[in-house]
Scaffold this motif. Structure first.
Motif, PDB file in Angstrom:
ATOM      1  N   UNK A 102       0.679  -1.323   0.020  1.00  0.00           N
ATOM      2  CA  UNK A 102      -0.119  -0.009   0.051  1.00  0.00           C
ATOM      3  C   UNK A 102       0.976   1.317   0.039  1.00  0.00           C
ATOM      4  N   UNK A 103       1.984   1.232   0.784  1.00  0.00           N
ATOM      5  CA  UNK A 103       2.779   2.372   0.661  1.00  0.00           C
ATOM      6  C   UNK A 103       3.456   2.590  -0.744  1.00  0.00           C
ATOM      7  N   UNK A 104       4.143   1.411  -1.370  1.00  0.00           N
ATOM      8  CA  UNK A 104       4.335   1.613  -2.563  1.00  0.00           C
ATOM      9  C   UNK A 104       3.415   2.090  -3.645  1.00  0.00           C
ATOM     10  N   UNK A 105       2.362   1.720  -3.622  1.00  0.00           N
ATOM     11  CA  UNK A 105       1.265   2.081  -4.452  1.00  0.00           C
ATOM     12  C   UNK A 105       0.888   3.431  -4.271  1.00  0.00           C
ATOM     13  N   UNK A 106       0.804   3.894  -2.918  1.00  0.00           N
ATOM     14  CA  UNK A 106       0.512   5.481  -2.786  1.00  0.00           C
ATOM     15  C   UNK A 106       1.761   6.301  -3.309  1.00  0.00           C
ATOM     16  N   UNK A 107       2.958   5.920  -3.255  1.00  0.00           N
ATOM     17  CA  UNK A 107       4.232   6.661  -3.645  1.00  0.00           C
ATOM     18  C   UNK A 107       4.027   6.744  -5.117  1.00  0.00           C
ATOM     19  N   UNK A 108       3.517   5.750  -5.853  1.00  0.00           N
ATOM     20  CA  UNK A 108       3.606   5.577  -7.442  1.00  0.00           C
ATOM     21  C   UNK A 108       2.606   6.455  -7.866  1.00  0.00           C
ATOM     22  N   UNK A 109       1.347   6.695  -7.172  1.00  0.00           N
ATOM     23  CA  UNK A 109       0.353   7.431  -7.587  1.00  0.00           C
ATOM     24  C   UNK A 109       1.015   8.951  -7.199  1.00  0.00           C
ATOM     25  N   UNK A 115       4.211  13.878 -12.284  1.00  0.00           N
ATOM     26  CA  UNK A 115       4.741  13.852 -13.514  1.00  0.00           C
ATOM     27  C   UNK A 115       3.591  14.254 -14.473  1.00  0.00           C
ATOM     28  N   UNK A 116       2.452  13.995 -14.335  1.00  0.00           N
ATOM     29  CA  UNK A 116       1.274  14.866 -15.089  1.00  0.00           C
ATOM     30  C   UNK A 116       1.488  16.463 -14.784  1.00  0.00           C
ATOM     31  N   UNK A 117       1.482  16.870 -13.925  1.00  0.00           N
ATOM     32  CA  UNK A 117       1.533  18.226 -13.195  1.00  0.00           C
ATOM     33  C   UNK A 117       2.734  18.638 -14.211  1.00  0.00           C
TER      34      UNK A 117
END
Length: 126
Positions: A102-109, A115-117
């Motif tokens: 869950x921590x890795x998923x949150x960091x990836x998001x 990156x989009x910004x």
């Protein structure tokens, strides 16, 4: 042949004699139990040389009839305790892995948003 009468009239049956000639049904319950042997005691059975008795709704081994069972029971209890400890350890590992995921998923998001910004900002400047 009578017009209004009943042509069929069976004979009346004679009154029945007493069903039982024994006077045991007249006795009280305790005397009947003594006379007829209605007190059986605890049910017991013998399976493969092992004696069991039925007490409080469960079949229980009679004391002294299972010499090797105590060792087997002790071994099974020890194995059960080992398996419970292993199960607890595996549950802890799964919880840790889920937290890490869950921590890795949150960091990836978060990185994807940043990156989009950055892409949107670079397009606006051009």
């Amino acid at each position: 042949m009578p017009l209004f009468g009943n042509t069929f009239s069976p004979k009346k049956t004679p009154p029945r004699k007493c069903a039982s000639l024994s006077n045991l049904h007249l006795l009280d319950r305790s005397t009947r139990e003594m006379e007829l042997g209605l007190e059986y005691g605890v049910p017991t059975m013998n399976l493969a040389g092992q004696s069991l008795k039925f007490e409080n709704g469960q079949w229980v081994a009679e004391s002294g009839s299972f010499p090797g069972d105590r060792r087997e029971l002790q071994r099974l209890r020890k194995r059960n305790q080992q398996l419970e400890e292993e199960n607890n350890l595996l549950r802890l590992k799964v919880d840790i892995l889920l937290d890490m995921l869950s921590e890795t998923t949150a960091e990836t998001h978060l990185m994807e948003r940043e990156l989009e910004e950055l892409k949107n900002n670079s397009r606006r400047r051009k």
